[in-house]
Design a protein around this motif. Structure first.
Motif, PDB file in Angstrom:
ATOM      1  N   ARG A  72      36.662   4.870 -22.928  1.00  0.00           N
ATOM      2  CA  ARG A  72      36.065   3.778 -22.171  1.00  0.00           C
ATOM      3  C   ARG A  72      35.458   4.297 -20.875  1.00  0.00           C
ATOM      4  N   GLU A  73      36.180   5.177 -20.193  1.00  0.00           N
ATOM      5  CA  GLU A  73      35.678   5.769 -18.964  1.00  0.00           C
ATOM      6  C   GLU A  73      35.268   7.211 -19.256  1.00  0.00           C
ATOM      7  N   GLN A  74      34.159   7.644 -18.652  1.00  0.00           N
ATOM      8  CA  GLN A  74      33.656   8.981 -18.872  1.00  0.00           C
ATOM      9  C   GLN A  74      33.800   9.807 -17.598  1.00  0.00           C
ATOM     10  N   LEU A  75      33.881  11.128 -17.776  1.00  0.00           N
ATOM     11  CA  LEU A  75      33.910  12.032 -16.635  1.00  0.00           C
ATOM     12  C   LEU A  75      32.542  11.973 -15.974  1.00  0.00           C
ATOM     13  N   GLY A  76      32.522  11.536 -14.717  1.00  0.00           N
ATOM     14  CA  GLY A  76      31.255  11.326 -14.033  1.00  0.00           C
ATOM     15  C   GLY A  76      30.994  12.287 -12.897  1.00  0.00           C
ATOM     16  N   GLY A  77      32.010  13.004 -12.450  1.00  0.00           N
ATOM     17  CA  GLY A  77      31.820  13.938 -11.344  1.00  0.00           C
ATOM     18  C   GLY A  77      33.135  14.559 -10.952  1.00  0.00           C
ATOM     19  N   TYR A  78      33.079  15.378  -9.905  1.00  0.00           N
ATOM     20  CA  TYR A  78      34.277  16.096  -9.491  1.00  0.00           C
ATOM     21  C   TYR A  78      34.186  16.512  -8.036  1.00  0.00           C
ATOM     22  N   TYR A  79      35.321  16.781  -7.465  1.00  0.00           N
ATOM     23  CA  TYR A  79      35.467  17.501  -6.201  1.00  0.00           C
ATOM     24  C   TYR A  79      36.456  18.625  -6.476  1.00  0.00           C
ATOM     25  N   LEU A  80      36.189  19.789  -5.949  1.00  0.00           N
ATOM     26  CA  LEU A  80      37.139  20.886  -5.948  1.00  0.00           C
ATOM     27  C   LEU A  80      37.518  21.077  -4.491  1.00  0.00           C
ATOM     28  N   VAL A  81      38.814  20.894  -4.183  1.00  0.00           N
ATOM     29  CA  VAL A  81      39.254  20.915  -2.790  1.00  0.00           C
ATOM     30  C   VAL A  81      40.419  21.872  -2.597  1.00  0.00           C
ATOM     31  N   ASP A  82      40.617  22.238  -1.351  1.00  0.00           N
ATOM     32  CA  ASP A  82      41.764  23.038  -0.949  1.00  0.00           C
ATOM     33  C   ASP A  82      42.673  22.100  -0.169  1.00  0.00           C
ATOM     34  N   ALA A  83      43.833  21.805  -0.714  1.00  0.00           N
ATOM     35  CA  ALA A  83      44.755  20.861  -0.087  1.00  0.00           C
ATOM     36  C   ALA A  83      46.107  21.526   0.115  1.00  0.00           C
ATOM     37  N   LYS A  84      46.851  21.048   1.113  1.00  0.00           N
ATOM     38  CA  LYS A  84      48.168  21.621   1.417  1.00  0.00           C
ATOM     39  C   LYS A  84      49.156  21.402   0.283  1.00  0.00           C
ATOM     40  N   ASN A  85      49.048  20.209  -0.346  1.00  0.00           N
ATOM     41  CA  ASN A  85      49.997  19.840  -1.393  1.00  0.00           C
ATOM     42  C   ASN A  85      49.427  18.654  -2.165  1.00  0.00           C
ATOM     43  N   LEU A  86      50.179  18.170  -3.142  1.00  0.00           N
ATOM     44  CA  LEU A  86      49.718  17.056  -3.971  1.00  0.00           C
ATOM     45  C   LEU A  86      49.443  15.813  -3.139  1.00  0.00           C
ATOM     46  N   ASP A  87      50.303  15.503  -2.185  1.00  0.00           N
ATOM     47  CA  ASP A  87      50.092  14.316  -1.348  1.00  0.00           C
ATOM     48  C   ASP A  87      48.773  14.402  -0.591  1.00  0.00           C
ATOM     49  N   ASP A  88      48.458  15.579  -0.082  1.00  0.00           N
ATOM     50  CA  ASP A  88      47.195  15.791   0.622  1.00  0.00           C
ATOM     51  C   ASP A  88      46.022  15.590  -0.337  1.00  0.00           C
ATOM     52  N   ALA A  89      46.117  16.115  -1.548  1.00  0.00           N
ATOM     53  CA  ALA A  89      45.065  15.960  -2.553  1.00  0.00           C
ATOM     54  C   ALA A  89      44.891  14.493  -2.948  1.00  0.00           C
ATOM     55  N   ILE A  90      45.991  13.778  -3.080  1.00  0.00           N
ATOM     56  CA  ILE A  90      45.924  12.342  -3.399  1.00  0.00           C
ATOM     57  C   ILE A  90      45.248  11.584  -2.262  1.00  0.00           C
ATOM     58  N   GLY A  91      45.540  11.974  -1.018  1.00  0.00           N
ATOM     59  CA  GLY A  91      44.894  11.356   0.135  1.00  0.00           C
ATOM     60  C   GLY A  91      43.386  11.542   0.111  1.00  0.00           C
ATOM     61  N   ILE A  92      42.932  12.703  -0.356  1.00  0.00           N
ATOM     62  CA  ILE A  92      41.495  12.935  -0.494  1.00  0.00           C
ATOM     63  C   ILE A  92      40.944  12.102  -1.641  1.00  0.00           C
ATOM     64  N   ALA A  93      41.645  12.078  -2.767  1.00  0.00           N
ATOM     65  CA  ALA A  93      41.192  11.342  -3.953  1.00  0.00           C
ATOM     66  C   ALA A  93      40.974   9.866  -3.663  1.00  0.00           C
ATOM     67  N   GLU A  94      41.838   9.282  -2.837  1.00  0.00           N
ATOM     68  CA  GLU A  94      41.699   7.850  -2.568  1.00  0.00           C
ATOM     69  C   GLU A  94      40.475   7.534  -1.713  1.00  0.00           C
ATOM     70  N   LYS A  95      39.881   8.549  -1.080  1.00  0.00           N
ATOM     71  CA  LYS A  95      38.674   8.359  -0.278  1.00  0.00           C
ATOM     72  C   LYS A  95      37.395   8.464  -1.106  1.00  0.00           C
ATOM     73  N   ILE A  96      37.509   8.928  -2.338  1.00  0.00           N
ATOM     74  CA  ILE A  96      36.331   9.047  -3.198  1.00  0.00           C
ATOM     75  C   ILE A  96      35.879   7.641  -3.580  1.00  0.00           C
ATOM     76  N   PRO A  97      34.591   7.324  -3.355  1.00  0.00           N
ATOM     77  CA  PRO A  97      34.116   5.954  -3.591  1.00  0.00           C
ATOM     78  C   PRO A  97      34.430   5.405  -4.981  1.00  0.00           C
ATOM     79  N   MET A  98      34.311   6.204  -6.020  1.00  0.00           N
ATOM     80  CA  MET A  98      34.535   5.695  -7.372  1.00  0.00           C
ATOM     81  C   MET A  98      36.008   5.440  -7.675  1.00  0.00           C
ATOM     82  N   ALA A  99      36.906   5.829  -6.784  1.00  0.00           N
ATOM     83  CA  ALA A  99      38.320   5.489  -6.978  1.00  0.00           C
ATOM     84  C   ALA A  99      38.495   3.969  -6.919  1.00  0.00           C
TER      85      ALA A  99
END
Length: 117
Positions: A72-99
């Motif tokens: 139903r949903e397709q892979l539409g894009g990506y970010y490759l980031v350097d984060a301190k840990n999973l929580d930091d990466a999740i914090g970045i993910a929630e800022k992505i507009p398509m989230a």
């Protein structure tokens, strides 16, 4: 640690104006991440109609049009980031507009010694 943030959404969900606004907001986020030293790469993908899938079985190459899986949903894009840990990466993910409309999958990247930089 490197994290791949995979953005999934319904391809035809956005009209052209919404898509352009998403690109502007996504570019702004990329610049914020770069300023924080977290940005490695990012980009939207062409629609699945432009995808080609490659498989090799018993030494034979099989090339098919379209994505690997019908979903139903397709892979539409990506970010490759350097984060301190999973929580930091999740914090970045929630800022992505398509989230706000789709899903952002957060996955740690396995770093293999000897790969080119």
């Amino acid at each position: 640690m490197k994290y791949m943030l995979l953005i999934y959404h319904e391809e035809h969900e956005l009209d052209e104006a919404e898509r352009e606004a998403c690109y502007v907001e996504s570019t702004r986020l990329a610049h914020q991440l770069k300023a924080n030293g977290q940005y490695l790469a990012a980009g939207p993908l062409q629609p699945t109609s432009m995808a080609t899938s490659v498989r090799v079985r018993e030494g034979k190459r099989f090339v098919t049009d379209g994505p690997f899986a019908e979903t139903r949903e397709q892979l539409g894009g990506y970010y490759l980031v350097d984060a301190k840990n999973l929580d930091d990466a999740i914090g970045i993910a929630e800022k992505i507009p398509m989230a706000r409309k789709g899903t952002v999958e957060v996955r740690p990247v396995i770093e293999i010694a000897g790969l080119p930089i």
